[in-house]
Design an enzyme around this catalytic site. Structure first.
Site, mmCIF file in Angstrom:
data_model
loop_
_atom_site.group_PDB
_atom_site.id
_atom_site.type_symbol
_atom_site.label_atom_id
_atom_site.label_comp_id
_atom_site.label_asym_id
_atom_site.label_seq_id
_atom_site.Cartn_x
_atom_site.Cartn_y
_atom_site.Cartn_z
ATOM 1 N N SER A 81 7.614 12.071 -13.264
ATOM 2 C CA SER A 81 6.852 12.790 -12.242
ATOM 3 C C SER A 81 6.076 11.778 -11.424
ATOM 4 O O SER A 81 5.190 11.084 -11.944
ATOM 5 C CB SER A 81 5.880 13.774 -12.912
ATOM 6 O OG SER A 81 4.873 14.121 -11.985
ATOM 7 N N HIS A 110 11.150 13.610 -10.332
ATOM 8 C CA HIS A 110 10.440 14.895 -10.361
ATOM 9 C C HIS A 110 9.315 14.881 -9.321
ATOM 10 O O HIS A 110 8.425 14.030 -9.356
ATOM 11 C CB HIS A 110 9.874 15.123 -11.763
ATOM 12 C CG HIS A 110 9.233 16.454 -11.966
ATOM 13 N ND1 HIS A 110 9.935 17.597 -12.274
ATOM 14 C CD2 HIS A 110 7.931 16.830 -11.915
ATOM 15 C CE1 HIS A 110 9.102 18.613 -12.397
ATOM 16 N NE2 HIS A 110 7.880 18.175 -12.188
ATOM 17 N N ASP A 124 6.302 17.028 -7.558
ATOM 18 C CA ASP A 124 5.402 18.174 -7.718
ATOM 19 C C ASP A 124 4.790 18.565 -6.386
ATOM 20 O O ASP A 124 4.023 17.803 -5.800
ATOM 21 C CB ASP A 124 4.284 17.815 -8.707
ATOM 22 C CG ASP A 124 4.809 17.664 -10.123
ATOM 23 O OD1 ASP A 124 5.381 18.633 -10.646
ATOM 24 O OD2 ASP A 124 4.668 16.570 -10.691
ATOM 25 N N MET A 157 2.321 21.092 -4.593
ATOM 26 C CA MET A 157 1.244 22.059 -4.857
ATOM 27 C C MET A 157 0.575 22.436 -3.535
ATOM 28 O O MET A 157 0.385 21.564 -2.675
ATOM 29 C CB MET A 157 0.189 21.447 -5.775
ATOM 30 C CG MET A 157 0.753 20.868 -7.059
ATOM 31 S SD MET A 157 -0.552 20.201 -8.097
ATOM 32 C CE MET A 157 0.409 19.374 -9.358
ATOM 33 N N HIS A 202 9.653 20.575 -8.010
ATOM 34 C CA HIS A 202 8.891 21.590 -8.751
ATOM 35 C C HIS A 202 7.852 22.198 -7.816
ATOM 36 O O HIS A 202 6.856 21.569 -7.488
ATOM 37 C CB HIS A 202 8.229 20.895 -9.962
ATOM 38 C CG HIS A 202 7.307 21.760 -10.757
ATOM 39 N ND1 HIS A 202 6.507 21.260 -11.768
ATOM 40 C CD2 HIS A 202 7.052 23.103 -10.720
ATOM 41 C CE1 HIS A 202 5.791 22.250 -12.301
ATOM 42 N NE2 HIS A 202 6.096 23.369 -11.675
ATOM 43 N N MET A 255 4.860 24.510 -6.854
ATOM 44 C CA MET A 255 3.712 25.251 -7.400
ATOM 45 C C MET A 255 2.980 25.819 -6.192
ATOM 46 O O MET A 255 1.922 25.313 -5.775
ATOM 47 C CB MET A 255 2.815 24.300 -8.208
ATOM 48 C CG MET A 255 3.388 23.965 -9.568
ATOM 49 S SD MET A 255 2.693 22.449 -10.284
ATOM 50 C CE MET A 255 3.801 21.252 -9.548
ATOM 51 N N MET A 277 6.482 24.893 -18.815
ATOM 52 C CA MET A 277 5.262 24.088 -18.668
ATOM 53 C C MET A 277 4.617 23.908 -20.042
ATOM 54 O O MET A 277 4.378 24.880 -20.760
ATOM 55 C CB MET A 277 4.247 24.777 -17.741
ATOM 56 C CG MET A 277 4.626 24.816 -16.271
ATOM 57 S SD MET A 277 5.081 23.233 -15.550
ATOM 58 C CE MET A 277 3.570 22.273 -15.757
ATOM 59 N N GLY A 304 -1.773 15.959 -13.478
ATOM 60 C CA GLY A 304 -1.122 15.089 -14.446
ATOM 61 C C GLY A 304 -2.115 14.693 -15.532
ATOM 62 O O GLY A 304 -3.317 14.970 -15.424
ATOM 63 N N GLY A 305 -1.618 14.095 -16.592
ATOM 64 C CA GLY A 305 -2.483 13.511 -17.618
ATOM 65 C C GLY A 305 -3.164 14.499 -18.548
ATOM 66 O O GLY A 305 -4.185 14.173 -19.157
ATOM 67 N N ASP A 346 7.672 20.062 -19.136
ATOM 68 C CA ASP A 346 6.832 19.315 -18.195
ATOM 69 C C ASP A 346 5.362 19.396 -18.595
ATOM 70 O O ASP A 346 4.784 20.481 -18.632
ATOM 71 C CB ASP A 346 7.044 19.919 -16.784
ATOM 72 C CG ASP A 346 6.271 19.200 -15.699
ATOM 73 O OD1 ASP A 346 5.663 18.146 -15.972
ATOM 74 O OD2 ASP A 346 6.292 19.704 -14.556
HETATM 75 C C1 DX5 Z 1 1.653 19.279 -13.556
HETATM 76 C C2 DX5 Z 1 2.957 18.683 -13.076
HETATM 77 C C3 DX5 Z 1 3.545 17.644 -13.954
HETATM 78 C C4 DX5 Z 1 2.664 16.438 -14.185
HETATM 79 C C5 DX5 Z 1 3.047 15.832 -15.484
HETATM 80 O O1 DX5 Z 1 1.378 20.396 -12.798
HETATM 81 O O2 DX5 Z 1 3.937 19.709 -12.955
HETATM 82 O O3 DX5 Z 1 4.835 17.259 -13.483
HETATM 83 O O4 DX5 Z 1 2.753 15.477 -13.178
HETATM 84 O O5 DX5 Z 1 2.182 14.788 -15.763
HETATM 85 P P1 DX5 Z 1 1.953 14.273 -17.234
HETATM 86 O O6 DX5 Z 1 3.276 13.795 -17.771
HETATM 87 O O7 DX5 Z 1 0.967 13.166 -17.061
HETATM 88 O O8 DX5 Z 1 1.410 15.410 -18.058
HETATM 89 ZN ZN ZN Z 2 6.034 19.157 -12.528
#
Ligand code: DX5
Ligand code: ZN
Length: 215
Positions: A6, A31, A33, A35, A64, A66, A135, A142-143, A173
């Site tokens: 990601s 990947h 993201d 949002m 992905h 969101m 999910m 992230g993180g 994910d």
């Molecule tokens: C969260 C994202 C993920 C995120 C994953 O909404 O969909 O793709 O970046 O990050 P890690 O691997 O750090 O949890």
């Molecule tokens: Zn994602």
């Protein structure tokens, strides 16, 4: 195990190089993201930047969404010819229609389930899908920490896909690392998304990706 880093955890000041590096390091998909600040309490990247990512990537994109307005973004990203576009079941009133539309554009259609959403929700959608993304954190950032009961969901989903659409892939994910990848593989997952683990790995991207591979 297929690996989709990601890019949310990449250095956005040098994004094109980061995308090139992660592809050279041997990932399977990139990947992305997206949002909108409505469906999730965060904003990331829009069409201009996703286009730049697509240009830099030598591996297919795994987009992905969101967002609230799925249809709008599907049409926007279709010309980039991603491998998958996934949309959240929680934000879509007509998932069957949208999944069929994504497929008709020649793109893998995928649905995402938030941590609380049961897999039974998509039982009658499975034959219209190429992938289901589970999910393992609350979407938006992230993180975060891996929510372990997603493994039980993955096993249930595997049973359903075997019955209704054995070709449908399962992706996970959020919070993925070398500490949980074994149990993720055992639960029947095909594709692992990982952001902070890969981009923060002290030994570099290739080693990070390699450490997540399973036969
Ligand atoms: C969260 C994202 C993920 C995120 C994953 O909404 O969909 O793709 O970046 O990050 P890690 O691997 O750090 O949890
Ligand atoms: Zn994602």
């Amino acid at each position: 195990m297929l690996i989709a880093p990601s890019i949310l955890s990449a250095d956005f000041g040098r994004l094109a190089q980061e995308v090139k590096d992660i592809c050279d390091a041997g990932c399977d998909y990139v990947h992305v993201d997206v949002m909108d600040g409505h469906f999730v309490p965060n904003m990331t990247i829009g069409p201009v930047v996703v286009e730049a990512v697509a240009k830099a990537a030598s591996k297919p994109l795994d987009i992905h969404l969101m967002v609230d307005k799925n249809d709008f973004f599907v049409e926007l990203f279709a010309p980039l010819e991603p491998k998958f576009i996934s949309f959240h079941i929680e934000s879509e009133l007509h998932p069957n229609r949208l999944a069929s539309k994504i497929r008709s554009l020649g793109i893998g259609s995928a649905v995402v389930l938030n941590p609380h959403t049961p897999v039974s929700e998509i039982e009658y959608l499975l034959e219209y899908l190429d992938m289901v993304l589970l999910m393992s954190v609350n979407p938006g950032f992230g993180g975060q920490k891996f929510i372990p009961n997603v493994l039980e969901k993955a096993k249930r989903l595997k049973e359903l896909t075997q019955k209704r659409n054995p070709d449908c892939l399962i992706e996970i994910d959020g919070g993925v690392s070398d500490a949980n990848i074994e149990s993720i593989a055992d639960a029947g997952v095909d594709i692992a998304v990982a952001g902070s683990y890969i981009f923060g790995h002290p030994l570099g991207y290739s080693k990070a990706i390699e450490s997540l591979r399973r036969p």
